[in-house]
Design a protein around this motif. Structure first.
Motif, PDB file in Angstrom:
ATOM      1  N   MET A 109      52.395  34.581  51.510  1.00  0.00           N
ATOM      2  CA  MET A 109      52.137  34.627  50.060  1.00  0.00           C
ATOM      3  C   MET A 109      51.313  35.857  49.715  1.00  0.00           C
ATOM      4  SD  MET A 109      49.744  32.168  47.682  1.00  0.00           S
ATOM      5  CE  MET A 109      50.731  30.692  47.774  1.00  0.00           C
ATOM      6  N   GLU A 110      51.703  36.560  48.638  1.00  0.00           N
ATOM      7  CA  GLU A 110      50.894  37.660  48.138  1.00  0.00           C
ATOM      8  C   GLU A 110      49.658  37.105  47.434  1.00  0.00           C
ATOM      9  OE1 GLU A 110      53.164  40.213  45.651  1.00  0.00           O
ATOM     10  OE2 GLU A 110      54.739  40.554  47.134  1.00  0.00           O
ATOM     11  N   ASN A 111      48.569  37.874  47.503  1.00  0.00           N
ATOM     12  CA  ASN A 111      47.328  37.485  46.815  1.00  0.00           C
ATOM     13  C   ASN A 111      46.802  36.131  47.294  1.00  0.00           C
ATOM     14  OD1 ASN A 111      47.441  39.821  45.085  1.00  0.00           O
ATOM     15  ND2 ASN A 111      49.006  38.766  43.889  1.00  0.00           N
ATOM     16  N   LEU A 112      46.877  35.893  48.604  1.00  0.00           N
ATOM     17  CA  LEU A 112      46.403  34.621  49.164  1.00  0.00           C
ATOM     18  C   LEU A 112      44.917  34.413  48.881  1.00  0.00           C
ATOM     19  CD1 LEU A 112      46.928  32.082  50.859  1.00  0.00           C
ATOM     20  CD2 LEU A 112      46.477  33.451  52.922  1.00  0.00           C
ATOM     21  N   PHE A 169      44.468  33.049  45.491  1.00  0.00           N
ATOM     22  CA  PHE A 169      44.932  31.662  45.481  1.00  0.00           C
ATOM     23  C   PHE A 169      43.854  30.726  46.022  1.00  0.00           C
ATOM     24  CE2 PHE A 169      46.961  28.059  47.678  1.00  0.00           C
ATOM     25  CZ  PHE A 169      47.707  27.524  46.639  1.00  0.00           C
ATOM     26  N   ILE A 170      43.203  31.127  47.113  1.00  0.00           N
ATOM     27  CA  ILE A 170      42.157  30.299  47.727  1.00  0.00           C
ATOM     28  C   ILE A 170      40.955  30.175  46.795  1.00  0.00           C
ATOM     29  CG2 ILE A 170      40.465  30.214  49.611  1.00  0.00           C
ATOM     30  CD1 ILE A 170      42.620  31.502  51.407  1.00  0.00           C
ATOM     31  N   LEU A 171      40.507  31.287  46.225  1.00  0.00           N
ATOM     32  CA  LEU A 171      39.336  31.269  45.341  1.00  0.00           C
ATOM     33  C   LEU A 171      39.586  30.429  44.091  1.00  0.00           C
ATOM     34  CD1 LEU A 171      38.118  34.992  45.522  1.00  0.00           C
ATOM     35  CD2 LEU A 171      36.947  32.966  46.435  1.00  0.00           C
ATOM     36  N   GLY A 187      50.990  27.809  39.628  1.00  0.00           N
ATOM     37  CA  GLY A 187      52.248  28.253  39.052  1.00  0.00           C
ATOM     38  C   GLY A 187      52.388  29.764  38.990  1.00  0.00           C
ATOM     39  N   PHE A 188      51.280  30.485  39.104  1.00  0.00           N
ATOM     40  CA  PHE A 188      51.339  31.948  39.123  1.00  0.00           C
ATOM     41  C   PHE A 188      51.679  32.485  40.519  1.00  0.00           C
ATOM     42  CE2 PHE A 188      48.696  31.096  35.406  1.00  0.00           C
ATOM     43  CZ  PHE A 188      49.272  31.940  34.469  1.00  0.00           C
ATOM     44  N   PHE A 189      51.652  31.607  41.524  1.00  0.00           N
ATOM     45  CA  PHE A 189      51.901  32.033  42.898  1.00  0.00           C
ATOM     46  C   PHE A 189      53.175  31.423  43.490  1.00  0.00           C
ATOM     47  CE2 PHE A 189      47.357  32.125  42.089  1.00  0.00           C
ATOM     48  CZ  PHE A 189      46.958  33.366  42.580  1.00  0.00           C
TER      49      PHE A 189
END
Length: 247
Positions: free
Chosen positions: A1-4, A7-9, A34-36
């Motif tokens: 996944m991009e920008n993991l 996503f976690i934060l 939903g953005f990921f």
């Protein structure tokens, strides 16, 4: 996944705020995720994430379980979450995301404008609230606000509110996880996120428990409603933009 990392934060933020407000993390997590991920994947991941999240809440907020409310709200929730989860496969995910955005906007505005909005604490309203929260949880991935509003009618002490809601939500998540898996929403390539989210569930709940004693729940609810409204607006703009690009 991009920008993991993002996503976690953002997932951790959703869990902390969900614990403090009593509405549950899915109200923020579903639109954020939903953005990921695509919407059906979000439904599957959310159900699994919530299993860990609710186990952590039950562990950390053990006292004050209201068994009668678990029966009155929980049983209809289980029935209607199964129905909502099943019928979600027949609806276009783009339409579901627009419905989710509208739901978030209307819910946040209603609770923000009508601050004195209360539900009478009787058996009929607890069953109706459980049914509606289960249905929206199955279809849209989030029903915590409706369940929270229903539980608030019974003037529970904060710990009792959180743990009672978590036990009901645990049953909802177990039910919809099975239906979502049958629907094909749980993908093997996304399962690594579940391990991450399990850790986030426990850490976020722990942080939320430490913060919840420092500030009033009402202050955090106001902040949450503003965030929900903003996310709802961003979500619907994103969906309308994607539709115009498609056309």
């Amino acid at each position: 996944m991009e920008n993991l990392g993002w996503f976690i934060l953002l997932s951790l933020f959703a869990e902390v705020v969900g614990t403090i407000s009593g509405f549950g993390s899915s109200l923020l997590f579903v639109p954020i995720a939903g953005f990921f991920l695509d919407f059906h994947s979000v439904l599957g991941i959310t159900a699994l994430f919530h299993l860990a999240s609710n186990v952590s809440k039950i562990t950390l907020f053990r006292e004050g379980v209201n068994k009668q409310l678990i029966l009155n709200i929980g049983i209809p929730s289980l029935v209607f979450v199964a129905l909502g989860a099943y019928f979600s496969k027949f609806l276009n995910s783009h339409i579901l995301e627009i419905v989710l955005a509208i739901f978030l906007i209307v819910m946040s505005l209603t609770l923000f404008i009508f601050k004195k909005l209360v539900i009478k604490p009787n058996k009929f309203n607890s069953i109706a609230g459980g049914s509606l929260s289960g249905l929206t949880a199955g279809l849209l991935g989030t029903g915590g606000a409706i369940r929270g509003l229903t539980l608030a009618a019974f003037d529970l002490e904060m710990n009792s509110f959180i743990v009672t809601s978590a036990i009901i939500d645990l049953g909802i998540d177990l039910t919809r996880s099975v239906v979502y898996a049958v629907n094909g929403y749980v993908h093997t390539h996304d399962l690594y996120l579940v391990a991450i989210l399990i850790v986030i569930g426990f850490v976020g709940t722990f942080i939320g428990k430490k913060i919840v004693v420092l500030f009033s729940q009402e202050q955090f609810k106001k902040l949450l409603l503003v965030l929900i409204f903003a996310i709802g607006v961003v979500t619907i703009v994103k969906q309308l933009a994607s539709e115009s690009n498609y056309l």
